[in-house]
Every structure is written in structure tokens, then in C-alpha cells.
Design a protein around this motif. Structure first.
Motif, PDB file in Angstrom:
ATOM      1  N   LEU A  66       0.906  -1.066  -0.032  1.00  0.00           N
ATOM      2  CA  LEU A  66      -0.008   0.069   0.009  1.00  0.00           C
ATOM      3  C   LEU A  66       0.795   1.372   0.036  1.00  0.00           C
ATOM      4  CD1 LEU A  66      -2.955   1.316   0.356  1.00  0.00           C
ATOM      5  CD2 LEU A  66      -2.535   1.107   2.777  1.00  0.00           C
ATOM      6  N   LEU A  67       1.862   1.383   0.853  1.00  0.00           N
ATOM      7  CA  LEU A  67       2.691   2.608   0.835  1.00  0.00           C
ATOM      8  C   LEU A  67       3.619   2.779  -0.329  1.00  0.00           C
ATOM      9  CD1 LEU A  67       3.850   2.127   4.773  1.00  0.00           C
ATOM     10  CD2 LEU A  67       2.103   3.772   3.608  1.00  0.00           C
ATOM     11  N   MET A  68       3.935   1.653  -0.999  1.00  0.00           N
ATOM     12  CA  MET A  68       4.707   1.723  -2.306  1.00  0.00           C
ATOM     13  C   MET A  68       3.860   2.321  -3.281  1.00  0.00           C
ATOM     14  SD  MET A  68       7.381  -1.328  -2.523  1.00  0.00           S
ATOM     15  CE  MET A  68       6.375  -2.772  -2.035  1.00  0.00           C
ATOM     16  N   VAL A  69       2.580   1.836  -3.447  1.00  0.00           N
ATOM     17  CA  VAL A  69       1.892   2.511  -4.458  1.00  0.00           C
ATOM     18  C   VAL A  69       1.637   3.988  -4.104  1.00  0.00           C
ATOM     19  CG1 VAL A  69       0.817   0.389  -5.476  1.00  0.00           C
ATOM     20  CG2 VAL A  69      -0.519   1.607  -3.579  1.00  0.00           C
ATOM     21  N   PHE A  70       1.427   4.339  -2.853  1.00  0.00           N
ATOM     22  CA  PHE A  70       0.982   5.573  -2.713  1.00  0.00           C
ATOM     23  C   PHE A  70       2.431   6.561  -2.631  1.00  0.00           C
ATOM     24  CE2 PHE A  70      -3.128   5.053  -0.665  1.00  0.00           C
ATOM     25  CZ  PHE A  70      -3.898   6.038  -1.485  1.00  0.00           C
ATOM     26  N   ALA A  71       3.586   6.060  -2.602  1.00  0.00           N
ATOM     27  CA  ALA A  71       4.686   6.685  -2.590  1.00  0.00           C
ATOM     28  C   ALA A  71       5.099   7.028  -4.209  1.00  0.00           C
ATOM     29  CB  ALA A  71       5.984   6.038  -2.038  1.00  0.00           C
ATOM     30  N   ALA A  72       4.756   6.130  -4.787  1.00  0.00           N
ATOM     31  CA  ALA A  72       4.837   6.134  -6.382  1.00  0.00           C
ATOM     32  C   ALA A  72       3.840   7.167  -6.686  1.00  0.00           C
ATOM     33  CB  ALA A  72       4.579   5.002  -7.300  1.00  0.00           C
ATOM     34  N   ARG A  73       2.679   7.331  -6.148  1.00  0.00           N
ATOM     35  CA  ARG A  73       1.704   8.187  -6.692  1.00  0.00           C
ATOM     36  C   ARG A  73       2.103   9.657  -6.309  1.00  0.00           C
ATOM     37  NH1 ARG A  73      -2.787   5.618  -4.816  1.00  0.00           N
ATOM     38  NH2 ARG A  73      -2.421   4.389  -6.890  1.00  0.00           N
TER      39      ARG A  73
END
Ligand code: TMP
Length: 210
Positions: A66-73
């Protein structure tokens, strides 16, 4: 200012075809367009995409994913999306936060309120102006996607290897969100022929962008 268009759907639903139709129509109608994708869109966000999709020797926790997709976002928004919207462009983004609700929320079972908190942190009030959801039975979509991966000599990524139940949950969340946000979503039956999908997309674009 600008227009933020996202394209969503399960594996094999026809997002790539849809994106081609969208980009062609926008360019032909004189719009200034940029294209991006999630996770991805900047060098750092593309590295995060690689980490999200790769298979690892250790278990990837749902929270880490979850945190990786939001970091990328966060990177994609600050480097690509927001500057383009500020210049009045149309941004076409292959997946966005609706995918997080569907995959991490529906698929993994993360509480949607946790996702909403990160959504607010990372995006503020930024939401898509329009989301094209390509909807397909997961059995059909996965057969297409897996067939394509094998044809290309590739191996399935970490998410493509999930169970059919996972993708049913993903689809249910997408459809539930489409009902909840009818002003945002246009649902397109991805099992139709390509000309039918194309006609539906063009009609939706004409309604909003002509
Ligand atoms: P694709 O867009 O090329 O199909 O691959 C992206 C994969 O990443 C897809 O399996 C969905 C997944 N994904 C998430 O799990 N959460 C997200 O927030 C996003 C944007 C994508």
C-alpha cells in the motif's frame, strides 16, 4: 483547469486498447495531452513499480505494498500530473487511486478508511475528473492477460499470480465505486468487440470534452 482522466480495470479488461482510443481521439480533437501510469510515471515511481510487481524472497506485507503504491503516486502527482493540469493539459493516467481501493482494499482486504487517509495525505483534494472502467469477468480477463504474458515469453508478475477470488474482490470494489461515484465513472463492458468498446469511449469523451 486541465482534465484528469484515468483508466481502470482488472487484468486483461482492455485498458491498453482503451488508452489507444482515448489518446487518438484527444489528439485528433486538438487537446494538449500527457500520458502517465501508476504505479509509475517518473524514474523513481517506475522503480517502485518494479518493486511492487516483482517477486521477492521475503513476503511483501499488504501495508508495504500500500505504501509503495502511494509513494509512487506522490512522485507521479508532483512531477507529472499536477504540473500538466496547471498548464491546462489533459492527463491520461493508466490506473490511479481507484486501483488502490480495488486491489489493496478489495483484493488484500485493507480497510478503506486507511486508504482514504493516505489518499488525503498524498493527493489533497485531487480526484480524477473522469474514470473509464473496463469491466470484465475475471476468468476471461485473466485468461487474456496470462495468455499475453506467456506469448511475450514473460513470467507473471506478483499480482497477476493472485487467485481468481482476489480478482473477483477487485472487480466488486470497482463496480461498487462506479455506483457510488456516477459523475466520475463510465463503465465499459470489456468483453465487447473492439469497435463497440471504441464507440462507447468516444461517446463518453464527446460528452465531457467536446
Ligand atoms: P498494469 O496497470 O500494467 O495492469 O499493472 C499494474 C498492477 O499494479 C496491476 O496488477 C494493479 C496493481 N496496482 C495496485 O495493486 N494498486 C494500485 O494502486 C495501482 C495503481 C496498481
Amino acid at each position: 483547469m486541465g482534465f484528469f482522466l484515468t483508466i481502470e480495470g482488472c487484468e486483461g479488461a482492455g485498458k491498453t486498447t482503451a488508452k489507444g482510443v482515448v489518446l487518438h481521439w484527444l489528439n485528433a480533437n486538438g487537446h494538449d495531452v500527457i500520458e502517465t501510469r501508476e504505479p509509475g510515471g517518473t524514474p523513481l515511481a517506475e522503480q517502485l513499480r518494479g518493486l511492487v510487481l516483482a517477486r521477492h524472497d521475503e513476503t511483501v506485507t499488504d501495508t508495504a505494498e500500500l505504501l509503495m503504491v502511494f509513494a509512487a503516486r506522490s512522485q507521479n502527482l508532483s512531477q507529472r500530473v499536477e504540473p500538466a493540469l496547471a498548464e491546462g493539459k489533459v492527463v491520461v493516467c493508466d490506473r490511479f487511486t481507484d486501483a488502490t481501493y480495488a486491489y489493496q482494499g478489495g483484493g488484500r482486504g485493507i480497510d478503506e478508511h486507511c486508504i482514504a487517509i493516505l489518499e488525503q495525505l498524498v493527493q489533497g483534494d485531487r480526484r480524477p475528473d473522469m474514470t473509464l472502467l473496463l469491466d470484465i469477468e475475471p476468468e476471461l480477463g485473466l485468461a487474456r492477460a496470462r495468455g499475453r504474458a506467456i506469448e511475450q515469453g514473460g513470467i507473471l508478475d506478483r499480482i497477476e499470480r493472485e487467485t481468481i477470488e482476489f480478482f473477483h474482490r477487485v472487480r466488486q470494489v470497482y463496480l461498487a465505486r462506479a455506483e457510488r461515484f456516477p459523475h466520475q465513472y463510465v463503465v465499459i463492458d470489456g468483453s465487447q468487440s473492439i469497435p463497440e468498446v471504441e464507440a462507447h469511449i468516444i461517446k463518453a469523451l464527446q460528452c465531457r470534452l467536446l
